[in-house]
Design a protein around this motif. Structure first.
Motif, PDB file in Angstrom:
ATOM      1  N   ARG A   1       6.644  -1.447  -4.562  1.00 55.29           N
ATOM      2  CA  ARG A   1       5.330  -1.876  -4.067  1.00 55.29           C
ATOM      3  C   ARG A   1       4.748  -0.806  -3.146  1.00 55.29           C
ATOM      4  NH1 ARG A   1       3.736  -6.851  -5.533  1.00 55.29           N
ATOM      5  NH2 ARG A   1       1.783  -6.333  -4.510  1.00 55.29           N
ATOM      6  N   CYS A   2       3.423  -0.784  -3.075  1.00 53.45           N
ATOM      7  CA  CYS A   2       2.740   0.178  -2.207  1.00 53.45           C
ATOM      8  C   CYS A   2       2.920  -0.236  -0.741  1.00 53.45           C
ATOM      9  CB  CYS A   2       1.261   0.230  -2.562  1.00 53.45           C
ATOM     10  SG  CYS A   2       0.375   1.512  -1.682  1.00 53.45           S
ATOM     11  N   ARG A   3       3.173   0.754   0.107  1.00 52.56           N
ATOM     12  CA  ARG A   3       3.409   0.443   1.524  1.00 52.56           C
ATOM     13  C   ARG A   3       2.148   0.552   2.377  1.00 52.56           C
ATOM     14  NH1 ARG A   3       8.655   4.183   1.767  1.00 52.56           N
ATOM     15  NH2 ARG A   3       9.907   2.997   0.282  1.00 52.56           N
TER      16      ARG A   3
ATOM     17  N   ARG B   1      -3.553  -1.150   3.717  1.00 55.67           N
ATOM     18  CA  ARG B   1      -4.961  -1.228   3.330  1.00 55.67           C
ATOM     19  C   ARG B   1      -5.145  -1.167   1.809  1.00 55.67           C
ATOM     20  NH1 ARG B   1      -4.040   2.382   6.940  1.00 55.67           N
ATOM     21  NH2 ARG B   1      -4.347   4.033   5.400  1.00 55.67           N
ATOM     22  N   CYS B   2      -4.031  -1.101   1.084  1.00 60.58           N
ATOM     23  CA  CYS B   2      -4.107  -1.016  -0.380  1.00 60.58           C
ATOM     24  C   CYS B   2      -4.486  -2.374  -0.971  1.00 60.58           C
ATOM     25  CB  CYS B   2      -2.769  -0.566  -0.954  1.00 60.58           C
ATOM     26  SG  CYS B   2      -2.771  -0.443  -2.766  1.00 60.58           S
ATOM     27  N   ILE B   3      -5.329  -2.342  -1.978  1.00 59.99           N
ATOM     28  CA  ILE B   3      -5.793  -3.575  -2.632  1.00 59.99           C
ATOM     29  C   ILE B   3      -4.618  -4.384  -3.196  1.00 59.99           C
ATOM     30  CG2 ILE B   3      -6.247  -2.428  -4.857  1.00 59.99           C
ATOM     31  CD1 ILE B   3      -8.461  -5.183  -3.303  1.00 59.99           C
ATOM     32  N   THR B   4      -3.529  -3.718  -3.572  1.00 57.10           N
ATOM     33  CA  THR B   4      -2.390  -4.454  -4.136  1.00 57.10           C
ATOM     34  C   THR B   4      -1.674  -5.290  -3.081  1.00 57.10           C
ATOM     35  OG1 THR B   4      -0.847  -2.605  -3.836  1.00 57.10           O
ATOM     36  CG2 THR B   4      -1.990  -2.720  -5.955  1.00 57.10           C
ATOM     37  N   SER B   5      -1.966  -5.036  -1.798  1.00 65.69           N
ATOM     38  CA  SER B   5      -1.317  -5.825  -0.742  1.00 65.69           C
ATOM     39  C   SER B   5      -1.941  -7.207  -0.626  1.00 65.69           C
ATOM     40  CB  SER B   5      -1.384  -5.092   0.607  1.00 65.69           C
ATOM     41  OG  SER B   5      -2.721  -5.067   1.075  1.00 65.69           O
TER      42      SER B   5
ATOM     43  N   ARG C   1       2.678   8.528  -6.398  1.00 64.10           N
ATOM     44  CA  ARG C   1       1.372   8.177  -5.862  1.00 64.10           C
ATOM     45  C   ARG C   1       0.932   6.842  -6.436  1.00 64.10           C
ATOM     46  NH1 ARG C   1      -2.230  12.305  -7.738  1.00 64.10           N
ATOM     47  NH2 ARG C   1      -2.588  10.878  -9.449  1.00 64.10           N
ATOM     48  N   CYS C   2       0.459   5.968  -5.564  1.00 61.25           N
ATOM     49  CA  CYS C   2      -0.044   4.657  -5.986  1.00 61.25           C
ATOM     50  C   CYS C   2      -1.279   4.869  -6.861  1.00 61.25           C
ATOM     51  CB  CYS C   2      -0.394   3.811  -4.766  1.00 61.25           C
ATOM     52  SG  CYS C   2      -1.249   2.263  -5.165  1.00 61.25           S
ATOM     53  N   SER C   3      -1.277   4.252  -8.050  1.00 56.96           N
ATOM     54  CA  SER C   3      -2.401   4.434  -8.968  1.00 56.96           C
ATOM     55  C   SER C   3      -3.662   3.749  -8.479  1.00 56.96           C
ATOM     56  CB  SER C   3      -2.054   3.888 -10.355  1.00 56.96           C
ATOM     57  OG  SER C   3      -1.015   4.641 -10.911  1.00 56.96           O
ATOM     58  N   PHE C   4      -3.519   2.882  -7.479  1.00 59.56           N
ATOM     59  CA  PHE C   4      -4.700   2.190  -6.972  1.00 59.56           C
ATOM     60  C   PHE C   4      -5.273   2.911  -5.752  1.00 59.56           C
ATOM     61  CE2 PHE C   4      -2.568  -0.880  -9.583  1.00 59.56           C
ATOM     62  CZ  PHE C   4      -3.626  -1.448 -10.266  1.00 59.56           C
ATOM     63  N   CYS C   5      -4.514   3.013  -4.681  1.00 59.15           N
ATOM     64  CA  CYS C   5      -5.087   3.544  -3.442  1.00 59.15           C
ATOM     65  C   CYS C   5      -4.797   5.026  -3.253  1.00 59.15           C
ATOM     66  CB  CYS C   5      -4.576   2.758  -2.243  1.00 59.15           C
ATOM     67  SG  CYS C   5      -2.874   3.133  -1.795  1.00 59.15           S
ATOM     68  N   GLY C   6      -3.887   5.604  -4.033  1.00 57.38           N
ATOM     69  CA  GLY C   6      -3.595   7.026  -3.904  1.00 57.38           C
ATOM     70  C   GLY C   6      -2.540   7.351  -2.862  1.00 57.38           C
TER      71      GLY C   6
HETATM   72 ZN   LIG Z   1      -1.564   1.542  -2.955  1.00 52.95          ZN
END
Ligand SMILES: [Zn+2]
Lengths: 140, 311
Positions: free
Chosen positions: A101-103, A106-110, A130-135
């Motif tokens: 999971r993205c850490r 502020r990432c939308i996946t959170s 690199r997170c494909s959503f927030c980078g």
């Molecule tokens: Zn992310």
């Protein structure tokens, strides 16, 4: 030296970095599969000095992406009739879907938790994704 | 095939999603629209643009709405997400899929990073990122590049000075990365120590062999700059008020400092401006920030028309 009989049908996970065997054993849920399994730790190795190994008797569908992520140096040997019929080195996966999971808070996946996280390998030497959503960059 | 028609059906989420050639095609189309607006006044007739703003940004929303209306299209807005279904716990994916059923194109602005990317994955119609958190605001970069391209006549062989908050300013990061793709680009990075360009970005510049000079005051950079890009220095970025008050004045463009700037240089600003550019500077022909905002509308018109495939 400690001996485990060679297996006839199954999988041998070789060249596991010493100390990682237990973690991989647990991550793959091997204790719950009901198959005869041997975890060998600190086995002398010409290549690594010391290594861990896991021997599994029987048929099992392994998640190679996960294995590669846990230890990119691992070798997967598929055994049939007492001989290695296929050798796979999963290495670091280029793309990881799910699993991590993205850490970035502020990432939308959170907040949109139904989204399956997705990461792309950007720096293999640093094991950096690199997170494909927030980078956001993440080291595994 | 015209390069802009290759954009049909695509989304615009990150500034670097488009190649320099694709940007160039948009600039050419924007120029056509700017010079012959009548030819495009009905280009988007019968098309509907939905603007979904999950945080307020009147300026960005107006720019998109003006762009769509000038193309003869219509606009559907969710101005206040607090009163919409989102406040009732609907997922972003569901909101997007519902709205995509009504509209031909969606502009989304959202406080979370990666929200526009998520929207694009669920949307059957093109999505434009109108700003997601601190990460991306690609149509600002499109606007900035188009402004430089139009008023300087080129995007290569330029010395660009960025001044103010280089640490948190997403418009700076995005424009800087986009400019790195053109030959002969050199940067002056003017900021207090606290607001320097983040290290990963400086490493990117080094890795690409891009020349840059960091400095705390603008005087040295001004005589050499082709473009001076000003940003806001916000009080809340500082640990204490004294530092803010001590440093604030270094990053204000005054008429005196303007005299150091070359006669053909541009002063740009993403707006809104607070105190960082003195009002006395506005009447100088080099101060192009309001022109920049207007050019941004034409750039958005070109983008909308290209994503909808109506040109
Ligand atoms: Zn992310």
């Amino acid at each position: 030296m400690l001996r485990v009989d060679p297996i006839q049908e199954g999988i041998v996970l070789d060249h596991i970095k010493a100390g990682l065997g237990m973690r991989i054993f647990q991550e793959l849920g091997l204790a719950e599969k009901g198959l005869p399994v041997a975890l060998l730790m600190n086995v002398p190795s010409t290549k690594l000095g010391r290594k861990d190994m896991i021997k599994i008797t029987g048929v099992l569908d392994l998640d190679l992406t996960k294995l590669g992520l846990l230890d990119p140096g691992i070798t997967v040997n598929y055994i049939r009739g007492g001989a290695v019929v296929r050798k796979v080195k999963p290495g670091l996966p280029e793309r990881v879907v799910g699993l991590i999971r993205c850490r970035n808070p502020r990432c939308i996946t959170s907040t949109e938790t139904y989204v399956v996280p997705e990461f792309v390998l950007v720096n293999p030497a640093a094991k950096e994704y690199r997170c494909s959503f927030c980078g956001e960059r993440l080291r595994v | 095939m015209r390069a802009e028609t290759a954009l049909k059906g695509r989304s615009f989420i990150n500034a670097l999603d488009l190649s320099p050639e694709e940007y160039e095609a948009l600039f050419r189309l924007a120029e056509e629209i700017r010079h012959r607006p009548g030819d495009f006044a009905e280009a988007c007739k019968g098309k509907l643009l939905a603007t979904l703003f999950f945080e307020p940004s009147t300026r960005t929303r107006l720019s998109f709405e003006a762009a769509m209306l000038r193309l003869g299209g219509q606009v559907l807005s969710v101005a206040d997400p607090q009163t919409s279904s989102v406040a009732k716990g609907e997922s972003l994916a569901d909101t997007i899929r519902t709205v995509a059923g009504y509209a031909d194109l969606i502009v989304i602005r959202h406080p979370k990073e990666g929200a526009a990317q998520l929207a694009a994955r669920y949307s059957p119609v093109p999505v434009i990122n109108g700003g997601d958190g601190a990460r991306e605001h690609p149509t600002q970069t499109l606007t900035d590049l188009y402004t430089i391209r139009t008023l300087k006549g080129r995007l290569s062989h330029l010395t660009v000075a960025f001044c103010g908050d280089l640490r948190y300013g997403r418009t700076v990061h995005s424009l800087l990365r986009a400019l790195c793709r053109y030959p002969g680009i050199r940067f002056f990075l003017i900021s207090p120590e606290e607001l320097r360009l983040p290290e990963p970005l400086r490493e990117e510049l080094q890795a690409q062999g891009i020349a840059y000079h960091e400095m705390e005051q603008m005087e040295e950079a001004l005589p050499q700059a082709d473009v001076l890009y000003m940003t806001r220095v916000q009080k809340e970025r500082f640990f204490n008020e004294e530092d803010y008050l001590r440093l604030r004045d270094f990053y204000v463009l005054t008429p005196e400092r303007l005299q150091l700037l070359r006669g053909d240089a541009l002063v740009m600003h993403p707006l809104p401006r607070v105190t960082e550019i003195a009002y006395a500077v506005d009447s100088d022909p080099r101060a192009v920030y309001f022109q920049q905002a207007r050019l941004g509308m034409y750039a958005r018109m070109a983008l909308i028309a290209s994503l909808l495939g109506v040109v």
